[in-house]
Design a protein around this motif. Structure first.
Motif, PDB file in Angstrom:
ATOM      1  N   MET A   1      36.545-113.999  48.682  1.00 29.79           N
ATOM      2  CA  MET A   1      36.850-112.776  47.956  1.00 29.79           C
ATOM      3  C   MET A   1      38.245-112.280  48.333  1.00 29.79           C
ATOM      4  O   MET A   1      38.582-112.202  49.508  1.00 29.79           O
ATOM      5  N   GLU A   2      39.016-111.939  47.323  1.00 31.49           N
ATOM      6  CA  GLU A   2      40.374-111.445  47.579  1.00 31.49           C
ATOM      7  C   GLU A   2      40.314-110.015  48.107  1.00 31.49           C
ATOM      8  O   GLU A   2      39.611-109.162  47.554  1.00 31.49           O
ATOM      9  N   ARG A   3      41.030-109.755  49.190  1.00 30.79           N
ATOM     10  CA  ARG A   3      41.034-108.426  49.797  1.00 30.79           C
ATOM     11  C   ARG A   3      42.175-107.583  49.218  1.00 30.79           C
ATOM     12  O   ARG A   3      43.275-108.087  49.015  1.00 30.79           O
ATOM     13  N   HIS A   4      41.883-106.323  48.933  1.00 27.04           N
ATOM     14  CA  HIS A   4      42.927-105.465  48.378  1.00 27.04           C
ATOM     15  C   HIS A   4      43.784-104.878  49.500  1.00 27.04           C
ATOM     16  O   HIS A   4      43.308-104.581  50.593  1.00 27.04           O
ATOM     17  N   LYS A   5      45.074-104.719  49.211  1.00 22.51           N
ATOM     18  CA  LYS A   5      46.044-104.250  50.202  1.00 22.51           C
ATOM     19  C   LYS A   5      45.965-102.733  50.374  1.00 22.51           C
ATOM     20  O   LYS A   5      45.845-101.997  49.394  1.00 22.51           O
ATOM     21  N   VAL A   6      46.044-102.320  51.638  1.00 21.79           N
ATOM     22  CA  VAL A   6      45.988-100.891  51.957  1.00 21.79           C
ATOM     23  C   VAL A   6      47.176-100.509  52.847  1.00 21.79           C
ATOM     24  O   VAL A   6      47.491-101.215  53.809  1.00 21.79           O
ATOM     25  N   ILE A   7      47.817 -99.403  52.510  1.00 24.27           N
ATOM     26  CA  ILE A   7      48.842 -98.819  53.371  1.00 24.27           C
ATOM     27  C   ILE A   7      48.212 -97.616  54.056  1.00 24.27           C
ATOM     28  O   ILE A   7      47.715 -96.696  53.386  1.00 24.27           O
ATOM     29  N   LEU A   8      48.191 -97.617  55.372  1.00 23.02           N
ATOM     30  CA  LEU A   8      47.635 -96.495  56.124  1.00 23.02           C
ATOM     31  C   LEU A   8      48.742 -95.495  56.449  1.00 23.02           C
ATOM     32  O   LEU A   8      49.774 -95.867  57.017  1.00 23.02           O
ATOM     33  N   LEU A   9      48.516 -94.254  56.070  1.00 24.11           N
ATOM     34  CA  LEU A   9      49.476 -93.181  56.345  1.00 24.11           C
ATOM     35  C   LEU A   9      48.807 -92.148  57.248  1.00 24.11           C
ATOM     36  O   LEU A   9      47.818 -91.522  56.856  1.00 24.11           O
ATOM     37  N   PHE A  10      49.324 -92.000  58.455  1.00 18.60           N
ATOM     38  CA  PHE A  10      48.828 -91.008  59.400  1.00 18.60           C
ATOM     39  C   PHE A  10      49.880 -89.914  59.543  1.00 18.60           C
ATOM     40  O   PHE A  10      51.052 -90.219  59.805  1.00 18.60           O
ATOM     41  N   THR A  11      49.466 -88.656  59.384  1.00 19.88           N
ATOM     42  CA  THR A  11      50.429 -87.565  59.564  1.00 19.88           C
ATOM     43  C   THR A  11      49.841 -86.475  60.458  1.00 19.88           C
ATOM     44  O   THR A  11      48.661 -86.129  60.351  1.00 19.88           O
ATOM     45  N   ALA A  12      50.679 -85.945  61.334  1.00 19.05           N
ATOM     46  CA  ALA A  12      50.297 -84.795  62.147  1.00 19.05           C
ATOM     47  C   ALA A  12      50.431 -83.539  61.289  1.00 19.05           C
ATOM     48  O   ALA A  12      50.909 -83.591  60.146  1.00 19.05           O
ATOM     49  N   LEU A  13      50.003 -82.413  61.850  1.00 14.72           N
ATOM     50  CA  LEU A  13      50.083 -81.157  61.102  1.00 14.72           C
ATOM     51  C   LEU A  13      51.235 -80.279  61.586  1.00 14.72           C
ATOM     52  O   LEU A  13      52.231 -80.134  60.913  1.00 14.72           O
ATOM     53  N   ASP A  14      51.124 -79.704  62.784  1.00 16.04           N
ATOM     54  CA  ASP A  14      52.159 -78.786  63.279  1.00 16.04           C
ATOM     55  C   ASP A  14      53.516 -79.475  63.396  1.00 16.04           C
ATOM     56  O   ASP A  14      53.650 -80.514  64.041  1.00 16.04           O
ATOM     57  N   GLY A  15      54.503 -78.873  62.746  1.00 15.34           N
ATOM     58  CA  GLY A  15      55.857 -79.404  62.832  1.00 15.34           C
ATOM     59  C   GLY A  15      56.084 -80.657  62.016  1.00 15.34           C
ATOM     60  O   GLY A  15      57.177 -81.223  62.027  1.00 15.34           O
ATOM     61  N   THR A  16      55.052 -81.089  61.301  1.00  9.90           N
ATOM     62  CA  THR A  16      55.182 -82.294  60.468  1.00  9.90           C
ATOM     63  C   THR A  16      54.818 -81.959  59.022  1.00  9.90           C
ATOM     64  O   THR A  16      55.657 -82.021  58.140  1.00  9.90           O
ATOM     65  N   ILE A  17      53.562 -81.580  58.786  1.00 13.65           N
ATOM     66  CA  ILE A  17      53.203 -81.054  57.467  1.00 13.65           C
ATOM     67  C   ILE A  17      53.450 -79.542  57.439  1.00 13.65           C
ATOM     68  O   ILE A  17      54.021 -79.012  56.493  1.00 13.65           O
ATOM     69  N   LEU A  18      53.035 -78.875  58.507  1.00 13.34           N
ATOM     70  CA  LEU A  18      53.175 -77.418  58.575  1.00 13.34           C
ATOM     71  C   LEU A  18      54.502 -77.020  59.208  1.00 13.34           C
ATOM     72  O   LEU A  18      54.948 -77.635  60.175  1.00 13.34           O
ATOM     73  N   ARG A  19      55.116 -75.973  58.666  1.00 19.77           N
ATOM     74  CA  ARG A  19      56.333 -75.429  59.262  1.00 19.77           C
ATOM     75  C   ARG A  19      56.006 -74.824  60.627  1.00 19.77           C
ATOM     76  O   ARG A  19      54.951 -74.197  60.799  1.00 19.77           O
ATOM     77  N   GLU A  20      56.888 -74.983  61.582  1.00 17.92           N
ATOM     78  CA  GLU A  20      56.646 -74.463  62.929  1.00 17.92           C
ATOM     79  C   GLU A  20      56.614 -72.939  62.965  1.00 17.92           C
ATOM     80  O   GLU A  20      55.854 -72.342  63.734  1.00 17.92           O
ATOM     81  N   GLU A  21      57.414 -72.298  62.107  1.00 15.68           N
ATOM     82  CA  GLU A  21      57.545 -70.843  62.188  1.00 15.68           C
ATOM     83  C   GLU A  21      56.331 -70.083  61.646  1.00 15.68           C
ATOM     84  O   GLU A  21      55.968 -69.023  62.152  1.00 15.68           O
ATOM     85  N   ASP A  22      55.667 -70.612  60.600  1.00 18.90           N
ATOM     86  CA  ASP A  22      54.548 -69.854  60.022  1.00 18.90           C
ATOM     87  C   ASP A  22      53.273 -70.687  59.817  1.00 18.90           C
ATOM     88  O   ASP A  22      52.281 -70.192  59.281  1.00 18.90           O
TER      89      ASP A  22
END
Length: 230
Positions: free
Chosen positions: A1-22
């Motif tokens: 069976m052919e396996r489908h390709k996956v890209i794993l994306l890991f992201t932090a929250l503080d200072g990465t997704i969320l702004r540090e100030e608010d």
């Protein structure tokens, strides 16, 4: 069976997704990130699976995960309207700190996708747990029985406690580490893609740069394959 390709994306929250100030994020900038995820899926013909990693408590992480899911849903609606692009999956899972008050935990709405670990008393509150769960998610994805294989791994973060995970992804898995401009110098040294922009804007810029790298790699592979056929 052919396996489908996956890209794993890991992201932090503080200072990465969320702004540090608010401790919030810009919806407009989130769409920039989703735009790059969509482009990444189209370039590579792989599916992106997104995970959040944070020492924040599980209730807060559940709330933020559902807010990001709403943004993804809205973005996918736009893709349907214009009939162009590759639909983005909702956030697959998250790592958080377990609420200490069991009574509070009982009545709080915690998303089942959130894996909570007990708060560590040491000065490294989340580093070990972070790496442990990232390894597990990688192993679960790269599974022939599940019909999937890890194609690329990307980690975006800005905190000192994330450095062991960054080192693992960069050296052991030959992955990409996005570090926004607001990170400390020690953290920036662990990055493969250090941007000149802070938090979520830096993540969007990092993904854009990685997409350009993917395009170059795939064009090179295509030329090599053409030469072999001739």
């Amino acid at each position: 069976m052919e396996r489908h390709k996956v890209i794993l994306l890991f992201t932090a929250l503080d200072g990465t997704i969320l702004r540090e100030e608010d401790k919030r994020y810009s919806k407009g900038m989130m769409y920039k990130v989703l735009e790059q995820i969509n482009k990444m899926q189209m370039i590579t013909h792989a599916r992106v699976r997104w995970y959040l990693v944070s020492p924040k408590d599980e209730f807060v992480v559940s709330y933020l995960m559902n807010e990001i899911d709403k943004n993804i849903f809205e973005y996918n609606k736009i893709l349907c309207m214009v009939q162009y692009g590759s639909m983005i999956n909702k956030v697959q899972g998250a790592l958080a700190t377990q609420l200490e008050d069991l009574k509070t935990r009982k009545y709080k709405k915690i998303d089942k996708r959130v894996f909570a670990f007990r708060k560590n008393s040491s000065s490294d509150p989340a580093g070990k747990g972070n790496l442990k769960y990232v390894k597990q998610w990688i192993m679960m994805t790269d599974d022939e029985r599940a019909g999937s294989e890890v194609y690329k791994i990307i980690y975006a973060g800005s905190s000192l406690y994330e450095m062991p995970t960054m080192e693992y992804i960069k050296k052991e898995k030959h992955g990409y580490v996005i570090v926004p401009d607001n990170a400390e110098y020690k953290v920036k040294k662990r990055g493969t893609t250090v941007t000149q922009y802070p938090d979520l804007q830096g993540v969007a810029a990092g993904l854009e740069r990685i997409n350009k790298q993917f395009e170059k790699e795939l064009k090179k592979e295509s030329k090599e394959n053409t030469v072999e056929v001739v």
